[in-house]
Design a protein around this motif. Structure first.
Motif, PDB file in Angstrom:
ATOM      1  N   ASP A 275       0.820  -1.215   0.000  1.00 43.23           N
ATOM      2  CA  ASP A 275       0.000   0.000   0.000  1.00 43.23           C
ATOM      3  C   ASP A 275       0.854   1.265   0.000  1.00 43.23           C
ATOM      4  O   ASP A 275       0.338   2.359   0.157  1.00 43.23           O
ATOM      5  CB  ASP A 275      -0.983  -0.014   1.177  1.00 43.23           C
ATOM      6  N   GLY A 276       2.160   1.119  -0.185  1.00 47.16           N
ATOM      7  CA  GLY A 276       3.024   2.289  -0.272  1.00 47.16           C
ATOM      8  C   GLY A 276       3.472   2.824   1.077  1.00 47.16           C
ATOM      9  O   GLY A 276       4.343   3.668   1.151  1.00 47.16           O
ATOM     10  N   SER A 277       2.855   2.333   2.158  1.00 37.01           N
ATOM     11  CA  SER A 277       3.263   2.807   3.479  1.00 37.01           C
ATOM     12  C   SER A 277       3.949   1.685   4.253  1.00 37.01           C
ATOM     13  O   SER A 277       3.994   1.706   5.473  1.00 37.01           O
ATOM     14  CB  SER A 277       2.060   3.346   4.240  1.00 37.01           C
TER      15      SER A 277
ATOM     16  N   ARG B 232       3.111  -1.578   4.267  1.00 35.63           N
ATOM     17  CA  ARG B 232       2.295  -2.771   4.532  1.00 35.63           C
ATOM     18  C   ARG B 232       2.340  -3.629   3.265  1.00 35.63           C
ATOM     19  O   ARG B 232       1.859  -3.209   2.214  1.00 35.63           O
ATOM     20  CB  ARG B 232       0.849  -2.374   4.856  1.00 35.63           C
TER      21      ARG B 232
END
Ligand SMILES: [Zn+2]
Length: 256
Positions: free
Chosen positions: A44-46, A48
């Motif tokens: 998710d780009g963060s 995760r």
């Protein structure tokens, strides 16, 4: 001469000191950069992530081997450029993990890379996260498509049959000629765009067809052409055979 050296010796000393100071500085510039690449899975780009990922390392030219680590434990090594190792998050317990790499120089010196923190999701968490994005999106798209079909069908049912030859308002969407019945109609705002054209429904015969917007003059000609149709058919166009079409084309060309 001796005087000259004496005069310059403080400068030489200074240069020697600078060189000594610069040496460890250069060593620090020689860094290993670790990057995380998604090969197949969720991210998710963060941080995760779930699925198949690769650790890629950009290393100084003299690095012979790179050891890849998760939480400080070696999970494998690569002794050839580009330094890369693929791993599957499902092989580790879900939760926060630290990814890192160590480069080995010929003289045994080790260089550490940056560290990457990643939250490994379980396959189920990943499915839930993916579903929470995709399912509402697909739902909205299908919902709009069904609504547009419904509105189009209702508007066709309610509309009285348009007399042949009636000039039509084609609006800003433009108009087209139905490939099934040959009557011109205004393109619907909600239509289905396909690569080969637009799937739209004819308000005259109620049949779907793949159509393209046509120039206004072509549409006006088609309106006028309706007047020539057989009135006994009440607007139902007889399917022209290929032979009839060819003859009609020849007749048309004769008048030009
Ligand atoms: Zn039609």
């Amino acid at each position: 001469m001796h005087k000259l050296i004496t005069k310059f010796s403080p400068l030489l000393l200074l240069l020697a000191v600078l060189a000594a100071l610069a040496a460890p500085g250069r060593a620090q510039e020689v860094t290993m950069v670790l990057r995380l690449q998604r090969d197949f899975g969720y991210g998710d780009g963060s941080g995760r992530i779930q699925g198949l990922f690769s650790m890629n390392v950009t290393a100084p030219a003299d690095v012979e081997k790179v050891i890849f680590q998760i939480d400080g434990q070696s999970i494998g090594e690569d002794a050839s450029f580009p330094f890369k190792l693929q791993f599957n998050t499902d092989n580790y317990t879900p939760g926060l993990h630290t990814l890192s790499a160590v480069g080995k120089l010929p003289d045994g010196v080790e260089i550490a890379s940056n560290e990457i923190q990643a939250q490994f999701l379980s396959p189920e968490e990943s499915r839930n996260a993916t579903g929470s994005i995709i399912i509402p999106l697909l739902g909205t798209i299908f919902g709009l498509m069904i609504l547009s079909f419904a509105f189009t069908m209702i508007s066709i049912r309610r509309k009285p049959r348009l007399p042949l030859g009636t000039p039509r308002n084609y609006g800003f969407m433009g108009g087209t000629i139905c490939p099934k019945c040959g009557r011109p109609y205004a393109l619907h705002f909600l239509k289905i765009n396909l690569l080969v054209g637009r799937l739209d429904i004819c308000p005259h015969c109620g049949k779907w067809g793949i159509v393209h917007p046509l120039p206004l003059q072509t549409l006006r000609d088609a309106e006028a052409a309706e007047l020539d149709w057989d009135k006994d058919g009440k607007g139902q166009v007889k399917e022209m055979s290929e032979e009839e079409k060819l003859r009609k084309d020849l007749d048309d060309s004769r008048f030009q």
